[in-house]
Every structure is written in structure tokens, then in C-alpha cells.
Design a protein around this motif. Structure first.
Motif, PDB file in Angstrom:
ATOM      1  N   CYS A 147       0.826  -1.214   0.000  1.00 21.17           N
ATOM      2  CA  CYS A 147       0.000   0.000   0.000  1.00 21.17           C
ATOM      3  C   CYS A 147       0.857   1.260   0.000  1.00 21.17           C
ATOM      4  O   CYS A 147       0.357   2.361   0.205  1.00 21.17           O
ATOM      5  CB  CYS A 147      -0.924   0.007   1.210  1.00 21.17           C
ATOM      6  N   ARG A 148       2.147   1.091  -0.226  1.00 22.16           N
ATOM      7  CA  ARG A 148       3.067   2.226  -0.307  1.00 22.16           C
ATOM      8  C   ARG A 148       3.302   2.523  -1.779  1.00 22.16           C
ATOM      9  O   ARG A 148       3.665   1.638  -2.549  1.00 22.16           O
ATOM     10  CB  ARG A 148       4.379   1.886   0.381  1.00 22.16           C
TER      11      ARG A 148
ATOM     12  N   GLN B 282       1.597   6.596   1.613  1.00 25.72           N
ATOM     13  CA  GLN B 282       1.015   5.322   2.041  1.00 25.72           C
ATOM     14  C   GLN B 282      -0.502   5.463   2.027  1.00 25.72           C
ATOM     15  O   GLN B 282      -1.060   6.409   2.567  1.00 25.72           O
ATOM     16  CB  GLN B 282       1.494   5.011   3.467  1.00 25.72           C
TER      17      GLN B 282
END
Length: 135
Positions: A106-107, A130
Motif C-alpha cells: 500500500c506504499r 502510504q
């Protein structure tokens, strides 16, 4: 003995040479100021392009499946064509061939590479953020 009045021709020429060097210095400062303003404008546009990519990714997060389901290739393609392809693109003049969006979980990392000329050194801007794993 004759008394001299006014400037001689040599004095006038020396004064003109000194004035010319001064004006060349002012012109060089003006050119540097214009280059700096142009670079600042381009960097601001790169910043806006990165924020646009981030907003596109946030909008795709509204799906109930979290950040792993974001269609990154579709978003990246639309983002790239909007900012870098065609004459109407905001950064189309800046040769942004290396610009892309990377994902590690999710970065997200948005890389904006700008070059005024093809095959010339480029400025690279990295924007990392993020997203939450669950909306």
C-alpha cells in the motif's frame, strides 16, 4: 599653457567600456533569473502532477477491497498521457519519459523525471505516500 575643458576622447571610451561591462553583468543576472523562474515553474508543475497521481490513487481506493485492488496500470497510463503526451499536455515539453508510479503493498512512489531536451540530464522528483490497507 592651454587649459583643458571637458573630457578627452580616451576618457569617454574608457567610460563606455566600463558601462558596457556593467550592462553585460546586468544582462547575465537577468538571464539567470529567467532560468531560475522557468525551473521553479517546471518543479511546481511536477509537484502538481504528483499530487494528481496521488489523488487518482485515492479515488480508486474507494473500492471495498483495499489498496491491493487499485488498477495501477490503468491509472498510471491515464495519468501519464494527461501530463506528458501530446502538445496539450501540461508537461509535454519537459520530456517526462521516465515518469511512473510504483507500488509496494500500500506504499506508492511517484517518480517524475523531467528533461528540457531529449538525451539530456534530467531532474528526478520522488513522491512517496502510504494508502490505508482497508478503506
Amino acid at each position: 599653457m592651454r587649459r583643458q575643458r571637458g573630457f578627452t576622447l580616451i576618457e569617454a571610451l574608457v567610460a563606455l567600456v566600463i558601462l558596457a561591462f556593467g550592462l553585460l553583468g546586468v544582462a547575465a543576472i537577468q538571464v539567470k533569473a529567467l532560468q531560475s523562474a522557468s525551473a521553479g515553474y517546471t518543479q511546481s508543475l511536477a509537484n502538481v502532477a504528483a499530487v494528481d497521481a496521488q489523488e487518482r490513487l485515492w479515488a480508486a481506493l474507494s473500492l471495498p477491497y483495499g489498496c491491493e485492488s487499485i488498477p495501477l496500470a490503468t491509472i498510471e497510463s491515464a495519468w501519464y498521457s494527461h501530463w506528458f503526451e501530446g502538445q496539450s499536455a501540461a508537461l509535454g515539453y519537459a520530456q517526462g519519459q521516465g515518469s511512473h508510479i510504483d507500488r509496494q503493498g500500500c506504499r506508492f512512489e511517484i517518480v517524475v523525471q523531467l528533461s528540457a531536451e531529449p538525451n539530456q540530464p534530467h531532474d528526478t522528483f520522488h513522491y512517496v505516500f502510504q494508502l490505508p490497507s482497508q478503506p
